[in-house]
Design a protein around this motif. Structure first.
Motif, mmCIF file in Angstrom:
data_model
loop_
_atom_site.group_PDB
_atom_site.id
_atom_site.type_symbol
_atom_site.label_atom_id
_atom_site.label_comp_id
_atom_site.label_asym_id
_atom_site.label_seq_id
_atom_site.Cartn_x
_atom_site.Cartn_y
_atom_site.Cartn_z
ATOM 1 N N ALA A 58 0.842 -1.197 0.000
ATOM 2 C CA ALA A 58 0.000 0.000 0.000
ATOM 3 C C ALA A 58 0.878 1.248 0.000
ATOM 4 C CB ALA A 58 -0.915 -0.001 1.217
ATOM 5 N N CYS A 59 0.492 2.244 -0.812
ATOM 6 C CA CYS A 59 1.172 3.546 -0.803
ATOM 7 C C CYS A 59 2.690 3.365 -0.806
ATOM 8 C CB CYS A 59 0.738 4.360 0.403
ATOM 9 S SG CYS A 59 -1.050 4.627 0.495
ATOM 10 N N LEU A 60 3.185 2.700 -1.835
ATOM 11 C CA LEU A 60 4.579 2.242 -1.854
ATOM 12 C C LEU A 60 5.592 3.331 -1.538
ATOM 13 C CD1 LEU A 60 4.616 -0.109 -4.974
ATOM 14 C CD2 LEU A 60 4.402 -0.724 -2.574
ATOM 15 N N HIS A 61 5.385 4.538 -2.086
ATOM 16 C CA HIS A 61 6.399 5.587 -1.957
ATOM 17 C C HIS A 61 6.325 6.328 -0.628
ATOM 18 C CE1 HIS A 61 2.712 7.269 -3.456
ATOM 19 N NE2 HIS A 61 3.119 8.490 -3.250
ATOM 20 N N TRP A 62 5.299 6.037 0.192
ATOM 21 C CA TRP A 62 5.195 6.689 1.492
ATOM 22 C C TRP A 62 6.241 6.121 2.446
ATOM 23 C CZ3 TRP A 62 -0.570 7.296 3.347
ATOM 24 C CH2 TRP A 62 -1.278 8.045 2.393
ATOM 25 N N PRO A 63 6.610 6.886 3.476
ATOM 26 C CA PRO A 63 7.508 6.344 4.516
ATOM 27 C C PRO A 63 6.869 5.155 5.220
ATOM 28 C CG PRO A 63 7.352 8.746 4.667
ATOM 29 C CD PRO A 63 6.301 8.312 3.700
ATOM 30 N N GLN A 64 7.673 4.242 5.679
ATOM 31 C CA GLN A 64 7.151 3.075 6.378
ATOM 32 C C GLN A 64 6.373 3.459 7.630
ATOM 33 O OE1 GLN A 64 10.321 0.302 7.117
ATOM 34 N NE2 GLN A 64 10.701 -0.087 4.946
ATOM 35 N N ALA A 65 6.782 4.537 8.283
ATOM 36 C CA ALA A 65 6.096 4.977 9.506
ATOM 37 C C ALA A 65 4.655 5.386 9.237
ATOM 38 C CB ALA A 65 6.849 6.144 10.144
ATOM 39 N N TYR A 66 4.351 5.730 7.988
ATOM 40 C CA TYR A 66 2.998 6.152 7.622
ATOM 41 C C TYR A 66 2.224 5.047 6.908
ATOM 42 C CZ TYR A 66 4.913 10.829 8.508
ATOM 43 O OH TYR A 66 5.504 11.934 9.076
ATOM 44 N N GLY A 67 2.760 3.844 6.882
ATOM 45 C CA GLY A 67 2.066 2.741 6.244
ATOM 46 C C GLY A 67 2.542 2.406 4.856
ATOM 47 N N GLY A 101 -2.844 12.745 0.853
ATOM 48 C CA GLY A 101 -1.722 12.219 1.624
ATOM 49 C C GLY A 101 -0.439 13.018 1.439
ATOM 50 N N PRO A 102 0.011 13.244 0.189
ATOM 51 C CA PRO A 102 1.232 14.031 0.005
ATOM 52 C C PRO A 102 1.133 15.442 0.589
ATOM 53 C CG PRO A 102 0.705 12.821 -1.992
ATOM 54 C CD PRO A 102 -0.459 12.634 -1.062
ATOM 55 N N THR A 103 -0.056 16.053 0.521
ATOM 56 C CA THR A 103 -0.231 17.390 1.090
ATOM 57 C C THR A 103 -0.121 17.344 2.610
ATOM 58 O OG1 THR A 103 -1.708 17.961 -0.748
ATOM 59 C CG2 THR A 103 -1.747 19.393 1.187
#
Length: 408
Positions: A58-67, A101-103
Motif C-alpha cells: 500500500a502507498c509504496l512511496h510513502w515512509p514506512q512509519a505512515y504505512g 496524503g502528500p499534502t
C-alpha cells in the motif's frame, strides 16, 4: 528512453507479480457477475486495500512509519503497471492517497501524520478534496467559501461542488478565503477536517451515466480547530499547488475503452452487410487512435525513464490527460454508433461488450474536467512547454473584494 528493467527493477516486478497472482485473483476481490451495489463495491475495495497494506504493497512511496514502503518512484510506476493488469477496485482511494496524503505529509505535524496516514494507507479512512466552487469554474483562486477566526477555531461557511467521493469520505482537505482585502491568490488558508463535523451537508449530484460520483458540499458554521490548519494563514495557495501537482500525477491517463476494444468491436459489427473492419472510414478512425495510443505509450515511457534516473518528469502528464480523455470520448461515441440500436441499451448485462463503450462515452466528459479542464491543460502546455505568453489576467493584483463578481 530505456524500455528495459534494471536487475533491481526486474526483481521488484517479479515480486509484485507473485503477490498479485496470489491475492488479486481471490473471489472476494473479483468483480461480481451481476449488478453490485455501491456499498458492496466500497467494501470490496477496502478489503483489497487492506490486503495490500498487510503485505507491504500500500502507498509504496510513502515512509514506512505512515504505512508505506519507502519505495522509489520507478517502483511505484512498476507496481501501477502490474496492478493495472487486474480488475481490482482502487478508485475510492485515488484522491486521498494520490493528493491528500502528500499534502498532509508536507504540511501536517508529525503527530497528525503518524495518526492519520496509516488509516489512509490501509483503506480504513477515505479522503476527499474540497476545492471547486460553483462560481469559480476552472479558476480555483476565485473561491468564496469563508473561514473566520474565532479563538482557537475557524468557522467555515460556503459551498464546494464536484467533490468526488465526499458522500463516503471520512476526511477532507479544504481551501478557504480568510482575507478578501488582498489579491485572490494571497488571501487563502488551507485546512483538513472531519467530514462528519456538525454543519457539513453533502448532496450527491446525479450524473448522466446514472451514477453519483460527485457531490455538492455545504458548510454552515462548521468549526475547525486551528491545529488542523495546513501551512500559514494566507498561504493556502502555496499548499494548494502541492495538491494540484500531485493531482496531475494521480489523474494522469484516462482509462477505459481503447484501440484493442475498438478493433474487437469492428470485427463483430457490420456495415451494409460487411464486417465494419473492412470499411475504409472505420479503418482510418482506428489508425488515428492507434497513432494516439502509440504517442501516449512513448510519452509515458519518457516519464518512466526519467523516474528511473531519479529525475522529476516535466509536464508530460498534462499532455497524457488531454489526449487520452478526448480519445476515450471519441472511441466511446464511435463504438455506440457501430452498435446501432444496441448502443442505446442500458444495463451492462444486456449491452454488447458489457457496456464498455457506453461507460466510456458517459464518463469521458467528467474526465475532461477533473484534474484540470482541456483549456487549462492547453494553457499549461502553451506557457510551460512552448514558452508562449501567459493569458492576460486583469484581476491579478486587485483585492478580491474589489473584483467584479456579477449579480449574487
Amino acid at each position: 528512453m530505456d524500455f528495459h528493467d534494471t536487475k533491481e527493477e526486474a526483481e521488484f516486478r517479479a515480486e509484485a507479480r507473485a503477490f498479485l497472482e496470489q491475492y488479486a485473483t481471490r473471489d472476494d476481490i473479483r468483480p461480481p457477475q451481476g449488478p453490485e451495489t455501491h456499498e458492496a463495491f466500497l467494501a470490496r475495495a477496502k478489503r483489497w486495500q487492506h490486503i495490500k497494506y498487510d503485505h507491504g504493497w500500500a502507498c509504496l512511496h510513502w515512509p514506512q512509519a505512515y504505512g508505506g514502503r519507502g519505495a522509489t518512484p520507478i517502483q511505484r510506476v512498476i507496481w501501477a503497471e502490474e496492478e493495472g493488469k487486474y480488475n481490482v477496485p482502487t478508485q475510492p482511494f485515488a484522491i486521498g492517497q494520490g493528493m491528500c496524503g502528500p499534502t498532509m505529509m508536507a504540511y501536517a505535524t508529525e503527530a497528525q501524520n503518524q495518526e492519520l496516514m496509516p488509516l489512509m494507507a490501509s483503506g480504513e479512512d477515505i479522503w476527499c478534496q474540497l476545492f471547486s466552487e460553483p462560481a469559480g469554474g476552472s479558476d480555483l483562486a476565485n473561491l468564496q467559501t469563508r473561514a473566520e477566526r474565532d479563538g482557537d477555531d475557524w468557522v467555515i461557511n460556503g459551498q464546494k461542488i464536484w467533490t468526488s467521493g465526499a458522500h463516503y469520505s471520512d476526511w477532507g482537505i479544504l481551501v478557504t478565503r480568510t482575507d478578501p482585502t488582498v489579491p485572490k491568490h494571497k488571501g487563502l488558508t488551507f485546512f483538513f477536517l472531519d467530514m462528519r463535523s456538525p454543519g457539513v451537508e453533502i448532496k450527491p449530484i446525479k450524473q448522466i451515466s446514472g451514477r453519483s460520483n460527485f457531490n455538492e458540499v455545504f458548510f454552515t458554521d462548521v468549526r475547525i480547530p486551528d491545529a488542523q490548519r495546513l501551512g500559514e494563514v494566507g498561504d493556502g495557495w502555496k499548499v494548494s499547488i502541492t495538491t494540484l501537482m500531485n493531482e496531475r500525477l494521480a489523474v494522469g491517463d484516462a482509462s477505459g475503452a481503447d484501440v484493442a476494444d475498438m478493433l474487437a468491436l469492428a470485427r463483430q459489427a457490420d456495415i451494409d452487410g460487411e464486417p465494419a473492419i473492412q470499411n475504409a472510414a472505420v479503418r482510418a478512425k482506428i489508425a488515428d487512435w492507434y497513432c494516439q495510443w502509440s504517442g501516449l505509450k512513448y510519452t509515458k515511457a519518457r516519464v518512466i525513464s526519467a523516474l528511473s534516473r531519479g529525475e522529476t518528469p516535466g509536464p508530460e502528464n498534462s499532455i497524457t490527460k488531454i489526449v487520452s480523455a478526448s480519445k476515450l470520448q471519441e472511441i466511446g461515441s464511435f463504438g455506440l454508433d457501430l452498435m446501432e440500436m444496441g448502443g442505446i441499451m442500458t444495463g451492462p448485462e444486456q449491452m454488447p461488450f458489457e457496456g464498455l463503450f457506453y461507460e466510456a462515452y458517459m464518463w469521458a466528459p467528467g474526465i475532461r474536467v477533473a484534474g484540470g479542464t482541456d483549456e487549462i491543460l492547453r494553457n499549461i502546455i502553451a506557457e510551460r512547454v512552448l514558452g508562449l505568453p501567459q493569458d492576460i489576467r486583469v484581476d491579478k493584483d486587485v483585492p478580491y473584494n474589489q473584483v467584479p463578481q456579477g449579480n449574487r
